[in-house]
Scaffold this motif. Structure first.
Motif, PDB file in Angstrom:
ATOM      1  N   ALA A  69      44.442  18.108  68.499  1.00 61.02           N
ATOM      2  CA  ALA A  69      44.292  17.817  69.915  1.00 61.02           C
ATOM      3  C   ALA A  69      43.712  16.419  70.067  1.00 61.02           C
ATOM      4  O   ALA A  69      43.101  15.877  69.135  1.00 61.02           O
ATOM      5  CB  ALA A  69      43.387  18.837  70.594  1.00 61.02           C
ATOM      6  N   ASN A  70      43.927  15.826  71.245  1.00 59.64           N
ATOM      7  CA  ASN A  70      43.317  14.520  71.508  1.00 59.64           C
ATOM      8  C   ASN A  70      41.914  14.712  72.075  1.00 59.64           C
ATOM      9  O   ASN A  70      41.507  14.076  73.041  1.00 59.64           O
ATOM     10  CB  ASN A  70      44.192  13.678  72.431  1.00 59.64           C
ATOM     11  N   LEU A  71      41.198  15.632  71.443  1.00 65.78           N
ATOM     12  CA  LEU A  71      39.805  15.947  71.750  1.00 65.78           C
ATOM     13  C   LEU A  71      39.022  15.930  70.443  1.00 65.78           C
ATOM     14  O   LEU A  71      39.585  16.122  69.360  1.00 65.78           O
ATOM     15  CB  LEU A  71      39.677  17.326  72.403  1.00 65.78           C
ATOM     16  N   GLN A  72      37.723  15.763  70.537  1.00 66.31           N
ATOM     17  CA  GLN A  72      36.873  15.753  69.353  1.00 66.31           C
ATOM     18  C   GLN A  72      36.665  17.164  68.822  1.00 66.31           C
ATOM     19  O   GLN A  72      36.477  18.110  69.595  1.00 66.31           O
ATOM     20  CB  GLN A  72      35.522  15.131  69.705  1.00 66.31           C
ATOM     21  N   GLY A  84      44.056   8.926  68.619  1.00 63.35           N
ATOM     22  CA  GLY A  84      43.131   9.725  69.405  1.00 63.35           C
ATOM     23  C   GLY A  84      43.133  11.195  69.087  1.00 63.35           C
ATOM     24  O   GLY A  84      42.394  11.964  69.718  1.00 63.35           O
ATOM     25  N   PHE A  85      43.918  11.640  68.118  1.00 65.47           N
ATOM     26  CA  PHE A  85      44.015  13.061  67.766  1.00 65.47           C
ATOM     27  C   PHE A  85      43.138  13.384  66.564  1.00 65.47           C
ATOM     28  O   PHE A  85      42.976  12.566  65.656  1.00 65.47           O
ATOM     29  CB  PHE A  85      45.457  13.439  67.433  1.00 65.47           C
ATOM     30  N   GLY A 135      33.738  19.053  76.786  1.00 64.41           N
ATOM     31  CA  GLY A 135      32.750  18.254  77.496  1.00 64.41           C
ATOM     32  C   GLY A 135      32.251  18.835  78.798  1.00 64.41           C
ATOM     33  O   GLY A 135      31.730  18.117  79.641  1.00 64.41           O
ATOM     34  N   GLY A 136      32.405  20.117  79.011  1.00 65.87           N
ATOM     35  CA  GLY A 136      31.892  20.749  80.211  1.00 65.87           C
ATOM     36  C   GLY A 136      32.838  20.746  81.392  1.00 65.87           C
ATOM     37  O   GLY A 136      32.517  21.277  82.452  1.00 65.87           O
ATOM     38  N   GLY A 137      34.036  20.183  81.213  1.00 66.57           N
ATOM     39  CA  GLY A 137      35.011  20.195  82.296  1.00 66.57           C
ATOM     40  C   GLY A 137      36.225  19.385  81.918  1.00 66.57           C
ATOM     41  O   GLY A 137      36.107  18.265  81.407  1.00 66.57           O
ATOM     42  N   ILE A 138      37.390  19.940  82.115  1.00 67.65           N
ATOM     43  CA  ILE A 138      38.610  19.255  81.698  1.00 67.65           C
ATOM     44  C   ILE A 138      39.758  19.724  82.582  1.00 67.65           C
ATOM     45  O   ILE A 138      39.770  20.867  83.062  1.00 67.65           O
ATOM     46  CB  ILE A 138      38.908  19.537  80.205  1.00 67.65           C
ATOM     47  N   SER A 139      40.721  18.853  82.820  1.00 68.37           N
ATOM     48  CA  SER A 139      41.890  19.245  83.591  1.00 68.37           C
ATOM     49  C   SER A 139      43.180  19.058  82.799  1.00 68.37           C
ATOM     50  O   SER A 139      44.208  19.650  83.153  1.00 68.37           O
ATOM     51  CB  SER A 139      41.979  18.434  84.893  1.00 68.37           C
ATOM     52  N   GLN A 140      43.118  18.282  81.723  1.00 65.81           N
ATOM     53  CA  GLN A 140      44.342  18.028  80.963  1.00 65.81           C
ATOM     54  C   GLN A 140      43.995  17.495  79.575  1.00 65.81           C
ATOM     55  O   GLN A 140      43.061  16.705  79.408  1.00 65.81           O
ATOM     56  CB  GLN A 140      45.220  17.020  81.701  1.00 65.81           C
ATOM     57  N   PHE A 141      44.750  17.950  78.566  1.00 70.69           N
ATOM     58  CA  PHE A 141      44.623  17.421  77.218  1.00 70.69           C
ATOM     59  C   PHE A 141      45.952  17.635  76.512  1.00 70.69           C
ATOM     60  O   PHE A 141      46.856  18.291  77.035  1.00 70.69           O
ATOM     61  CB  PHE A 141      43.477  18.099  76.461  1.00 70.69           C
ATOM     62  N   GLU A 142      46.092  17.060  75.324  1.00 69.05           N
ATOM     63  CA  GLU A 142      47.311  17.231  74.535  1.00 69.05           C
ATOM     64  C   GLU A 142      46.994  18.005  73.267  1.00 69.05           C
ATOM     65  O   GLU A 142      45.910  17.872  72.691  1.00 69.05           O
ATOM     66  CB  GLU A 142      47.935  15.875  74.219  1.00 69.05           C
ATOM     67  N   PHE A 143      47.958  18.814  72.855  1.00 72.41           N
ATOM     68  CA  PHE A 143      47.768  19.759  71.759  1.00 72.41           C
ATOM     69  C   PHE A 143      49.005  19.731  70.877  1.00 72.41           C
ATOM     70  O   PHE A 143      50.133  19.654  71.373  1.00 72.41           O
ATOM     71  CB  PHE A 143      47.525  21.155  72.338  1.00 72.41           C
ATOM     72  N   VAL A 144      48.796  19.773  69.559  1.00 74.27           N
ATOM     73  CA  VAL A 144      49.893  19.802  68.588  1.00 74.27           C
ATOM     74  C   VAL A 144      49.730  21.020  67.701  1.00 74.27           C
ATOM     75  O   VAL A 144      48.629  21.322  67.231  1.00 74.27           O
ATOM     76  CB  VAL A 144      49.906  18.524  67.719  1.00 74.27           C
ATOM     77  N   TRP A 145      50.838  21.716  67.497  1.00 80.53           N
ATOM     78  CA  TRP A 145      50.856  22.857  66.580  1.00 80.53           C
ATOM     79  C   TRP A 145      52.018  22.695  65.611  1.00 80.53           C
ATOM     80  O   TRP A 145      53.111  22.255  65.986  1.00 80.53           O
ATOM     81  CB  TRP A 145      51.025  24.171  67.337  1.00 80.53           C
ATOM     82  N   GLY A 146      51.810  23.059  64.347  1.00 80.61           N
ATOM     83  CA  GLY A 146      52.891  22.998  63.380  1.00 80.61           C
ATOM     84  C   GLY A 146      52.460  23.558  62.054  1.00 80.61           C
ATOM     85  O   GLY A 146      51.461  24.281  61.946  1.00 80.61           O
ATOM     86  N   ALA A 147      53.217  23.229  61.016  1.00 74.68           N
ATOM     87  CA  ALA A 147      52.907  23.664  59.657  1.00 74.68           C
ATOM     88  C   ALA A 147      53.304  22.553  58.703  1.00 74.68           C
ATOM     89  O   ALA A 147      54.306  21.865  58.917  1.00 74.68           O
ATOM     90  CB  ALA A 147      53.644  24.960  59.310  1.00 74.68           C
TER      91      ALA A 147
END
Length: 276
Positions: free
Chosen positions: A150-153, A176-177, A212-224
């Motif tokens: 994810a583009n989150l910590q 950023g991922f 971070g206590g509040g979010i409205s949008q982020f990006e997520f990657v899933w795979g193998a």
């Protein structure tokens, strides 16, 4: 619009009202509705393509004011290692090793996404501390690992996981991922994943990203990722939103999705507001 069916391999934690303890809600029987799809997917089929959007709704998705919200997923990209065709994607899974799907995930006002307005009304659900991906594992005797990013910590990394991404997949986003996968040194040969196996959802195989206590949008990657290219495996993912009055580290939060009995703390200031 059409419904993908009731069995969805995902989970989320509802955000309850002020001074109310948080509790777990799974959405395996929730409503997953495609609001903008290029292919009219058959029930249970893996037919999503880049650009498709679908919303997930459940009566238990409530903000701090008791108002419902939905979660919107947009498929940004479906990729594979060089020489492989992109995998087939379902609402919450992808078929084939050495493949990935890249999503944009948004929290939106309940019922606001439709064919006429597939983006819906994006809102901030405050009090959201972490977004967790559960069940990052493999299959016994096979040399591959699920990968979640994810583009989150990363806020919490299960003891069975390591920081690491999709080897040999140059198209997967990196800027950023942060990524997590199985630690090959957990069991057996430290240079492969054959002994790590397929485990039930537990803290060891959970990665939590900081919201971070509040979010409205982020990006997520899933795979193998794997040194092999077996196209027959379908890998599913589960997501959990966790909220509390202060950030509470997993594993306590990860167990909520299993038992539905855990308590992370009171959500005292959670509320919904429109995203800017």
């Amino acid at each position: 619009m059409f419904d993908f069916g009731s069995r969805v391999a995902a989970a989320a934690l509802a955000l309850m009202g002020p001074a109310t303890a948080a509790s777990a809600v799974t959405i395996n029987n929730g409503a997953v509705t495609c609001v903008d799809c290029s292919v009219q997917a058959r029930s249970g089929a893996l037919d999503l393509q880049a650009g498709d959007r679908y919303s997930v709704a459940h009566p238990g998705f409530l903000d701090g004011a008791g108002d419902p919200f939905d979660v919107l997923f947009e498929v940004l990209e479906i990729g594979a290692a060089p020489g492989l065709s992109p995998g087939r994607v379902g609402a919450f899974n992808i078929r084939g090793l050495n493949r990935f799907v890249h999503y944009r995930v948004s929290t939106i006002a309940a019922g606001s996404a439709s064919e006429a307005d597939p983006d819906g009304e994006r809102i901030v659900v405050q009090g959201l501390d972490t977004v967790s991906i559960l069940d990052v594992d493999s299959n016994g005797g096979q040399d591959f690992s699920d990968v979640a990013g994810a583009n989150l910590q990363i806020a919490y990394l299960g003891a069975g996981l390591q920081r690491g991404g999709l080897d040999g997949l140059p198209g997967a986003p990196t800027d950023g991922f942060e990524y997590a996968r199985l630690d090959p040194e957990l069991a057996g040969d430290p240079d492969d994943w054959r002994a790590e196996g397929n485990e039930a959802n537990d803290p060891m195989h959970t990665v939590a990203f900081l919201a971070g206590g509040g979010i409205s949008q982020f990006e997520f990657v899933w795979g193998a990722t794997s040194p092999d290219s077996n196209a027959g495996r379908t890998r599913g993912w589960e997501m959990e939103f966790s909220a509390s009055s202060a950030v509470v580290p997993l594993p306590a939060g990860a167990l909520l999705v299993l038992s539905g009995l855990g308590v992370m703390g009171a959500v005292r200031a959670a509320k919904r507001r429109r995203a800017e």
